[in-house]
Design a protein around this motif. Structure first.
Motif, short mmCIF file in Angstrom:
data_model
loop_
_atom_site.label_atom_id
_atom_site.label_comp_id
_atom_site.label_asym_id
_atom_site.label_seq_id
_atom_site.Cartn_x
_atom_site.Cartn_y
_atom_site.Cartn_z
N ALA A 143 34.80 128.57 94.56
CA ALA A 143 35.07 129.99 94.81
C ALA A 143 36.40 130.14 95.51
O ALA A 143 36.78 129.29 96.34
CB ALA A 143 33.96 130.61 95.66
N ILE A 144 37.12 131.20 95.17
CA ILE A 144 38.34 131.56 95.89
C ILE A 144 38.04 132.82 96.67
O ILE A 144 37.49 133.79 96.13
CB ILE A 144 39.53 131.78 94.94
CG1 ILE A 144 39.87 130.49 94.21
CG2 ILE A 144 40.75 132.30 95.71
CD1 ILE A 144 40.96 130.63 93.17
N LEU A 145 38.40 132.80 97.95
CA LEU A 145 38.21 133.94 98.83
C LEU A 145 39.57 134.44 99.28
O LEU A 145 40.52 133.65 99.37
CB LEU A 145 37.37 133.55 100.04
CG LEU A 145 35.91 133.20 99.75
CD1 LEU A 145 35.80 131.78 99.25
CD2 LEU A 145 35.08 133.37 100.98
N VAL B 161 37.07 136.44 95.27
CA VAL B 161 37.90 136.99 94.19
C VAL B 161 37.78 136.19 92.90
O VAL B 161 38.24 136.63 91.84
CB VAL B 161 39.38 137.11 94.61
CG1 VAL B 161 39.54 138.12 95.74
CG2 VAL B 161 39.98 135.78 94.99
N PHE B 162 37.14 135.01 92.96
CA PHE B 162 36.98 134.19 91.76
C PHE B 162 35.88 133.17 92.01
O PHE B 162 35.77 132.63 93.11
CB PHE B 162 38.30 133.44 91.45
CG PHE B 162 38.19 132.49 90.30
CD1 PHE B 162 38.29 132.95 89.00
CD2 PHE B 162 38.00 131.13 90.52
CE1 PHE B 162 38.19 132.07 87.91
CE2 PHE B 162 37.91 130.25 89.45
CZ PHE B 162 38.00 130.71 88.15
N THR B 163 35.08 132.91 90.98
CA THR B 163 34.10 131.83 91.03
C THR B 163 34.17 131.05 89.71
O THR B 163 34.58 131.59 88.69
CB THR B 163 32.66 132.34 91.25
OG1 THR B 163 32.30 133.23 90.19
CG2 THR B 163 32.52 133.04 92.59
N GLY C 195 45.98 138.79 102.08
CA GLY C 195 46.96 137.95 101.41
C GLY C 195 46.77 136.46 101.62
O GLY C 195 47.51 135.65 101.09
N VAL C 196 45.78 136.07 102.42
CA VAL C 196 45.48 134.66 102.65
C VAL C 196 44.36 134.26 101.70
O VAL C 196 43.32 134.91 101.65
CB VAL C 196 45.03 134.41 104.11
CG1 VAL C 196 44.57 132.99 104.31
CG2 VAL C 196 46.14 134.77 105.08
N GLU C 197 44.58 133.20 100.92
CA GLU C 197 43.54 132.71 100.02
C GLU C 197 43.02 131.36 100.51
O GLU C 197 43.77 130.55 101.07
CB GLU C 197 44.07 132.56 98.60
CG GLU C 197 44.28 133.89 97.91
CD GLU C 197 44.59 133.74 96.44
OE1 GLU C 197 44.22 134.64 95.69
OE2 GLU C 197 45.19 132.71 96.05
N LEU C 198 41.73 131.15 100.28
CA LEU C 198 41.03 129.96 100.71
C LEU C 198 40.05 129.61 99.60
O LEU C 198 39.40 130.51 99.06
CB LEU C 198 40.29 130.27 102.01
CG LEU C 198 39.39 129.24 102.63
CD1 LEU C 198 40.23 128.12 103.23
CD2 LEU C 198 38.54 129.88 103.71
N SER C 199 39.95 128.34 99.24
CA SER C 199 38.95 127.97 98.24
C SER C 199 37.86 127.14 98.88
O SER C 199 38.09 126.37 99.82
CB SER C 199 39.59 127.23 97.07
OG SER C 199 40.04 125.96 97.44
N LEU C 200 36.65 127.32 98.37
CA LEU C 200 35.48 126.55 98.80
C LEU C 200 34.92 125.84 97.58
O LEU C 200 34.85 126.42 96.50
CB LEU C 200 34.41 127.47 99.38
CG LEU C 200 34.81 128.34 100.57
CD1 LEU C 200 33.64 129.25 100.97
CD2 LEU C 200 35.25 127.49 101.74
N THR C 201 34.53 124.58 97.76
CA THR C 201 33.95 123.83 96.65
C THR C 201 32.74 123.02 97.11
O THR C 201 32.74 122.47 98.20
CB THR C 201 34.98 122.89 95.99
OG1 THR C 201 34.35 122.20 94.91
CG2 THR C 201 35.55 121.89 96.97
#
Length: 113
Positions: free
Chosen positions: A35-37, A25-27, A41-47
């Motif tokens: 990035a946000i996935l 949903v965002f980079t 309704g659960v959000e998780l970010s990867l870096t």
């Protein structure tokens, strides 16, 4: 929102989309380093901007459809640390590692799936 450090953001993002059904949903960055996935309704970010943290995180994701996700992960030959189990505290849970060694615990209240 939990944040996980990964070695290869593009590969990790693809894995979370294909194995767990998350959507990006965002980079941020050029090249992309964050990035946000999102899923149900659960959000998780990867870096990939924190290489010293790769594989050192653990998260608990409470979401719907744990049985289906578990079967999907098994079909992709993801090795389980803890197989899908009804726990005495009212949760149905499993535990595994992502491609970079971050531990992911999936849980769903018993009777809601």
């Amino acid at each position: 929102m939990p944040s996980l450090a990964v070695n290869d953001l593009s590969r990790a993002t693809r894995w979370y989309e294909e194995s767990l059904g998350f959507d990006v949903v965002f980079t941020n960055g050029e090249p992309v380093v964050f990035a946000i996935l999102s899923r149900d309704g659960v959000e998780l970010s990867l870096t990939s901007a924190q290489p010293d943290r790769v594989g050192k995180s653990a998260v608990y994701l409470k979401l719907e459809g744990v049985d289906q996700l578990y079967e999907r992960l098994r079909s992709l030959d993801v090795e389980m640390i803890h197989t899908l189990t009804d726990e005495p505290y009212g949760m149905r849970e499993c535990l595994f590692e992502d491609l970079d060694g971050n531990q992911i615990n999936l849980g769903e209240p018993i009777g809601s799936g």
